[in-house]
Write an enzyme that holds these catalytic residues in place. Structure first.
Site, mmCIF file in Angstrom:
data_model
loop_
_atom_site.group_PDB
_atom_site.id
_atom_site.type_symbol
_atom_site.label_atom_id
_atom_site.label_comp_id
_atom_site.label_asym_id
_atom_site.label_seq_id
_atom_site.Cartn_x
_atom_site.Cartn_y
_atom_site.Cartn_z
ATOM 1 N N ASP A 118 9.529 13.858 -9.948
ATOM 2 C CA ASP A 118 9.977 12.905 -10.226
ATOM 3 C C ASP A 118 9.586 12.462 -11.993
ATOM 4 O OD1 ASP A 118 10.656 11.426 -7.384
ATOM 5 O OD2 ASP A 118 9.384 10.220 -7.690
ATOM 6 N N ASP B 274 -2.883 14.407 -4.966
ATOM 7 C CA ASP B 274 -2.883 14.015 -7.026
ATOM 8 C C ASP B 274 -2.865 15.131 -7.423
ATOM 9 O OD1 ASP B 274 -1.692 11.362 -5.945
ATOM 10 O OD2 ASP B 274 -3.038 10.529 -6.523
ATOM 11 N N ASP C 263 -3.985 15.229 -11.220
ATOM 12 C CA ASP C 263 -5.310 16.272 -11.209
ATOM 13 C C ASP C 263 -6.569 16.917 -10.251
ATOM 14 O OD1 ASP C 263 -4.631 12.825 -10.422
ATOM 15 O OD2 ASP C 263 -7.900 13.004 -10.516
ATOM 16 N N ASP D 18 -0.814 3.702 0.215
ATOM 17 C CA ASP D 18 -2.244 4.565 0.813
ATOM 18 C C ASP D 18 -3.330 3.560 1.153
ATOM 19 O OD1 ASP D 18 -2.805 3.194 -1.560
ATOM 20 O OD2 ASP D 18 -4.191 5.468 -2.350
#
Length: 490
Positions: free
Chosen positions: A87, A142, A144, A234
């Site tokens: 995105d 994610d 990272d 989540d």
């Protein structure tokens, strides 16, 4: 009459902190009681098809590292589908596209999915990916994170017919980078070692942590899919799935390396999202939880989990009210009975210390090094927690009032620093947002001198911690803002 009202309010907020601490103690006891319990994995004869979803938004510093690690997974290529749910509005998309073309030419089934807008933020991106996915299982990382090559081979054997999700533990590649990262490490290790371990082995609900876990796709669909009405999609999906009877497994021995944010503004945005989203989820699901056919202990532990973020309100208001309470104690006769239970502060402190110490000991498995680590990291974590109490209280109140806010990502930098040439980060400058924290620092500074005057050492220690906590947050804020301004002026 006014004195009585102040003391009663103070006692009410303090009571909620005590309840929260007792909840932590219950989790600690559950963890210790079931410490030797092991979830047995069963080797798979046939590897199922897996979709790996990578939700990213403006992650120029880590996107290449993420793609390189995911394509290094030790798993059959014909059973692996990779979705880059991008995105981004910066050059992350260009960097990702180049790397995706490279891996596609190397035979990987990898898709670059770019939406025209961020509708639903991360939850919207995940749901959009689910609708296009072909895997029986969905692994999520994610930007990272740096999954180990054997991640899928280690997690998939833990699935049974009734298992909906397997969560692994986070590791940290930069835990010792700064005071802030050390404070985060001890907090997150406590969560993963004691919270997740104590709940899961005790038979209570746990939560998917948003990343470094793998879902059965049919579980996501059966629970209603990813929904966009909270900032913690989540936690929301986790509870909806478990309330429908799906079982979750937490695997503390499977470590998924990640990067901790080292900038205070990044930690603030992350904390705000987690706390506000947790409050939104509690409002959404708490009544339904108590309607489910579950044991009382499961409902109680789940309720404590959903309501745990509310403790920040009690921390802030107990601190603010403790100053007039100290004045009443030392200047107004007749209220002595209300100060007989100040030993509660010691009990709260002791529970929190043992909670964090056990988490460190589980990691290091050696008493001397554990004590050394806890005496360095625990005070830092305590000061950061107290210093962020105003910011976190705002998040709770925004969640309660239904205030709409964007999903603000937590930026990661892959060792890049604010002072590096070419570094770009839209951090916060000093502005009116920190005025309340400046006032709170001054408020508790005056309280410290007042405590010295009265020789009230019980309140003096408490007020000193609050002053130091807000002082530390202000120092980190001004230091970070100064670096941003200096860089912009060059």
């Amino acid at each position: 009459m006014l004195e009585f009202i102040v003391i009663i309010l103070y006692c009410v907020f303090l009571f909620f902190i005590i309840l929260f601490s007792l909840g932590q103690l219950a989790l600690l006891l559950s963890f210790l009681k079931n410490k030797k319990k092991v979830f047995i994995s069963v080797p798979l004869k046939v590897w199922p098809k897996v979709t790996v979803q990578l939700p990213v938004f403006n992650e120029r510093y880590v996107i290449k590292r993420l793609l390189d690690s995911v394509t290094s997974l030790n798993y059959p290529k014909d059973k692996l589908e990779i979705q880059v749910l991008d995105d981004s509005t910066d050059d992350t998309t260009i960097i990702a596209a180049s790397r995706i073309d490279f891996f596609r030419s190397a035979g990987f089934n990898i898709e670059h999915i770019c939406r025209p807008n961020r509708t639903g933020f991360k939850a919207g991106a995940l749901q959009n990916g689910i609708e296009r996915s072909s895997g029986e299982f969905i692994a999520i990382f994610d930007a990272d994170f740096i999954p180990n090559p054997d991640f899928l081979r280690e997690t998939l054997p833990h699935f049974r017919k009734e298992t909906g999700m397997v969560q692994t533990r986070w590791g940290y590649i930069n835990a010792k980078q700064s005071l802030l990262t050390r404070a985060q490490e001890i907090g997150l290790n406590s969560h993963f070692n004691i919270d997740q371990g104590g709940r899961n082995k005790g038979g209570y609900f746990i939560s998917f942590n948003g990343t470094a876990g793998i879902w059965r796709k049919s579980c996501i669909t059966d629970a209603g899919g990813w929904q966009t009405d909270t900032l913690t999609e989540d936690l929301d999906l986790s509870y909806r799935a478990q309330m429908k009877g799906w079982k979750f497994i937490y695997c503390p021995d499977i470590n998924s390396p990640s990067e901790l944010p080292y900038l205070l503004s990044a930690v603030r945005s992350q904390q705000f999202r987690w706390i506000k989203g947790g409050v939104e989820t509690s409002k959404k699901l708490l009544s339904n939880l108590w309607k489910c056919r579950l044991s009382l202990s499961v409902k109680l532990f789940a309720t404590f989990h959903l309501l745990s973020n509310y403790v920040y309100v009690s921390i802030l208001f107990t601190g603010i009210l403790s100053v007039p309470v100290m004045l009443i104690k030392n200047m107004v006769p007749g209220y002595g009975i209300f100060f007989e239970w100040t030993g509660a502060f010691f009990i709260i402190f002791l529970i929190n210390f043992m909670y964090c110490f056990t988490a460190v000991w589980v990691d290091k498995k050696e008493l001397r090094s554990s004590l050394k680590e806890i005496f360095i990291a625990f005070p830092i974590a305590m000061l950061v927690s107290m210093g962020l109490s105003y910011h976190n209280t705002r998040a709770v109140l925004c969640g309660l009032m239904g205030t709409k806010s964007n999903f603000v990502r937590t930026p990661k930098f892959n060792s890049a620093k604010l002072t590096d040439p070419g570094f770009e980060y839209a951090g916060e400058n000093k502005d009116k947002k920190i005025i309340p924290e400046i006032l709170l620092f001054l408020y508790f500074l005056v309280a410290v001198f007042t405590g010295l005057y009265f020789k009230d050492f019980a309140f003096l220690f408490y007020h000193f911690l609050l002053m130091a906590g807000f002082g530390l947050i202000l120092y980190l804020t001004f230091n970070e803002s100064g670096n941003i301004v200096n860089k912009a002026s060059k």
